[in-house]
Motif scaffolding. Sequence first.
Motif, PDB file in Angstrom:
ATOM      1  N   LEU A  71       0.893  -1.179   0.038  1.00  0.00           N
ATOM      2  CA  LEU A  71       0.122   0.014   0.102  1.00  0.00           C
ATOM      3  C   LEU A  71       0.944   1.240   0.126  1.00  0.00           C
ATOM      4  CD1 LEU A  71      -2.863  -0.812   2.472  1.00  0.00           C
ATOM      5  CD2 LEU A  71      -3.105  -0.716   0.052  1.00  0.00           C
ATOM      6  N   LEU A  72       2.077   1.184   0.605  1.00  0.00           N
ATOM      7  CA  LEU A  72       2.885   2.176   0.462  1.00  0.00           C
ATOM      8  C   LEU A  72       3.644   2.522  -0.721  1.00  0.00           C
ATOM      9  CD1 LEU A  72       4.718   2.127   4.045  1.00  0.00           C
ATOM     10  CD2 LEU A  72       3.127   3.751   3.234  1.00  0.00           C
ATOM     11  N   ALA A  73       4.158   1.354  -1.266  1.00  0.00           N
ATOM     12  CA  ALA A  73       4.841   1.556  -2.423  1.00  0.00           C
ATOM     13  C   ALA A  73       3.848   1.616  -3.735  1.00  0.00           C
ATOM     14  CB  ALA A  73       5.876   0.305  -2.615  1.00  0.00           C
ATOM     15  N   GLY A  74       2.882   1.211  -3.775  1.00  0.00           N
ATOM     16  CA  GLY A  74       2.117   0.762  -4.974  1.00  0.00           C
ATOM     17  C   GLY A  74       1.672   2.129  -5.636  1.00  0.00           C
ATOM     18  N   PRO A  75       1.442   3.292  -4.928  1.00  0.00           N
ATOM     19  CA  PRO A  75       0.795   4.429  -5.665  1.00  0.00           C
ATOM     20  C   PRO A  75       2.088   5.111  -6.326  1.00  0.00           C
ATOM     21  CG  PRO A  75      -0.220   4.574  -3.644  1.00  0.00           C
ATOM     22  CD  PRO A  75       0.567   3.226  -3.687  1.00  0.00           C
ATOM     23  N   LEU A  76       3.198   5.003  -5.830  1.00  0.00           N
ATOM     24  CA  LEU A  76       4.538   5.665  -6.172  1.00  0.00           C
ATOM     25  C   LEU A  76       4.882   4.739  -7.319  1.00  0.00           C
ATOM     26  CD1 LEU A  76       6.092   6.304  -2.965  1.00  0.00           C
ATOM     27  CD2 LEU A  76       4.820   8.019  -4.303  1.00  0.00           C
ATOM     28  N   LEU A  77       4.881   3.345  -7.282  1.00  0.00           N
ATOM     29  CA  LEU A  77       5.330   2.565  -8.436  1.00  0.00           C
ATOM     30  C   LEU A  77       4.510   2.570  -9.847  1.00  0.00           C
ATOM     31  CD1 LEU A  77       6.644  -0.535  -6.517  1.00  0.00           C
ATOM     32  CD2 LEU A  77       7.816   1.206  -7.516  1.00  0.00           C
ATOM     33  N   ILE A  78       3.194   2.757  -9.387  1.00  0.00           N
ATOM     34  CA  ILE A  78       2.067   2.720 -10.360  1.00  0.00           C
ATOM     35  C   ILE A  78       2.510   4.080 -11.211  1.00  0.00           C
ATOM     36  CG2 ILE A  78      -0.198   2.902 -11.040  1.00  0.00           C
ATOM     37  CD1 ILE A  78      -0.714   0.753  -8.890  1.00  0.00           C
ATOM     38  N   THR A  79       2.424   5.066 -10.514  1.00  0.00           N
ATOM     39  CA  THR A  79       2.878   6.437 -11.071  1.00  0.00           C
ATOM     40  C   THR A  79       3.907   6.391 -12.037  1.00  0.00           C
ATOM     41  OG1 THR A  79       1.805   7.500  -9.225  1.00  0.00           O
ATOM     42  CG2 THR A  79       2.975   8.782 -10.604  1.00  0.00           C
ATOM     43  N   ALA A  80       5.076   5.876 -11.453  1.00  0.00           N
ATOM     44  CA  ALA A  80       6.097   6.010 -12.234  1.00  0.00           C
ATOM     45  C   ALA A  80       6.170   4.941 -13.483  1.00  0.00           C
ATOM     46  CB  ALA A  80       7.400   5.339 -11.425  1.00  0.00           C
ATOM     47  N   LEU A  81       5.410   3.838 -13.359  1.00  0.00           N
ATOM     48  CA  LEU A  81       5.032   2.995 -14.395  1.00  0.00           C
ATOM     49  C   LEU A  81       4.338   3.739 -15.569  1.00  0.00           C
ATOM     50  CD1 LEU A  81       5.195   0.106 -15.602  1.00  0.00           C
ATOM     51  CD2 LEU A  81       3.153  -0.325 -14.528  1.00  0.00           C
ATOM     52  N   VAL A  82       3.309   4.492 -15.233  1.00  0.00           N
ATOM     53  CA  VAL A  82       2.247   4.946 -16.278  1.00  0.00           C
ATOM     54  C   VAL A  82       3.001   5.998 -16.721  1.00  0.00           C
ATOM     55  CG1 VAL A  82       0.156   6.225 -16.359  1.00  0.00           C
ATOM     56  CG2 VAL A  82       0.327   4.142 -15.108  1.00  0.00           C
ATOM     57  N   THR A  83       3.789   7.049 -16.037  1.00  0.00           N
ATOM     58  CA  THR A  83       4.316   8.126 -16.292  1.00  0.00           C
ATOM     59  C   THR A  83       5.697   7.666 -17.537  1.00  0.00           C
ATOM     60  OG1 THR A  83       4.048   9.204 -14.464  1.00  0.00           O
ATOM     61  CG2 THR A  83       5.866  10.161 -16.143  1.00  0.00           C
ATOM     62  N   GLY A  84       6.306   6.521 -17.228  1.00  0.00           N
ATOM     63  CA  GLY A  84       7.271   6.011 -18.393  1.00  0.00           C
ATOM     64  C   GLY A  84       6.740   5.574 -19.513  1.00  0.00           C
ATOM     65  N   LEU A  85       5.503   4.867 -19.321  1.00  0.00           N
ATOM     66  CA  LEU A  85       4.612   4.304 -20.498  1.00  0.00           C
ATOM     67  C   LEU A  85       4.242   5.480 -21.242  1.00  0.00           C
ATOM     68  CD1 LEU A  85       3.660   1.918 -21.784  1.00  0.00           C
ATOM     69  CD2 LEU A  85       1.492   2.277 -20.678  1.00  0.00           C
ATOM     70  N   LEU A  86       3.710   6.570 -20.809  1.00  0.00           N
ATOM     71  CA  LEU A  86       3.208   7.757 -21.728  1.00  0.00           C
ATOM     72  C   LEU A  86       4.424   8.393 -22.204  1.00  0.00           C
ATOM     73  CD1 LEU A  86       0.628   9.252 -19.298  1.00  0.00           C
ATOM     74  CD2 LEU A  86       0.228   7.710 -21.497  1.00  0.00           C
ATOM     75  N   VAL A  87       5.573   8.449 -21.627  1.00  0.00           N
ATOM     76  CA  VAL A  87       6.712   9.107 -22.149  1.00  0.00           C
ATOM     77  C   VAL A  87       7.468   8.269 -23.380  1.00  0.00           C
ATOM     78  CG1 VAL A  87       9.092   9.946 -21.552  1.00  0.00           C
ATOM     79  CG2 VAL A  87       7.288  10.632 -20.224  1.00  0.00           C
ATOM     80  N   SER A  88       7.351   7.029 -23.019  1.00  0.00           N
ATOM     81  CA  SER A  88       8.043   6.086 -24.066  1.00  0.00           C
ATOM     82  C   SER A  88       6.872   6.154 -25.464  1.00  0.00           C
ATOM     83  CB  SER A  88       7.828   4.542 -23.644  1.00  0.00           C
ATOM     84  OG  SER A  88       8.822   4.446 -22.641  1.00  0.00           O
ATOM     85  N   LEU A  89       5.788   6.269 -25.257  1.00  0.00           N
ATOM     86  CA  LEU A  89       4.721   6.372 -26.375  1.00  0.00           C
ATOM     87  C   LEU A  89       5.000   7.581 -27.025  1.00  0.00           C
ATOM     88  CD1 LEU A  89       1.369   4.873 -24.857  1.00  0.00           C
ATOM     89  CD2 LEU A  89       2.877   3.879 -26.642  1.00  0.00           C
TER      90      LEU A  89
END
Length: 89
Positions: A19-37
């Motif tokens: 619960l502590l790491a989830g929001p941060l990791l999901i944000t980094a994952l989605v941001t990285g995916l959008l930047v990669s696209l």
Amino acid sequence: MTPEMVMGLAYQGMRVTLLLAGPLLITALVTGLLVSLFQAATQINEMTLSFIPKILGVFLVLVLAGPWLLKLITGFTRELFMNIPTLVS
């Protein structure tokens, strides 16, 4: 201390960690995916381009979810310290 108590503490610890790491990791994952696209669409091959949006995204999530995250970890720690007498005996 019974094996059930140990497994319960381990389960609660892993749950709080997720619960502590989830929001941060999901944000980094989605941001990285959008930047990669974006990089794929514009054919910009700069490897360091994704770091600044990720840092800003994680910082924004920390600012917005920080009070909840702090409340979660302090509640877990308080509960753990309050249960020390029952865990020792």
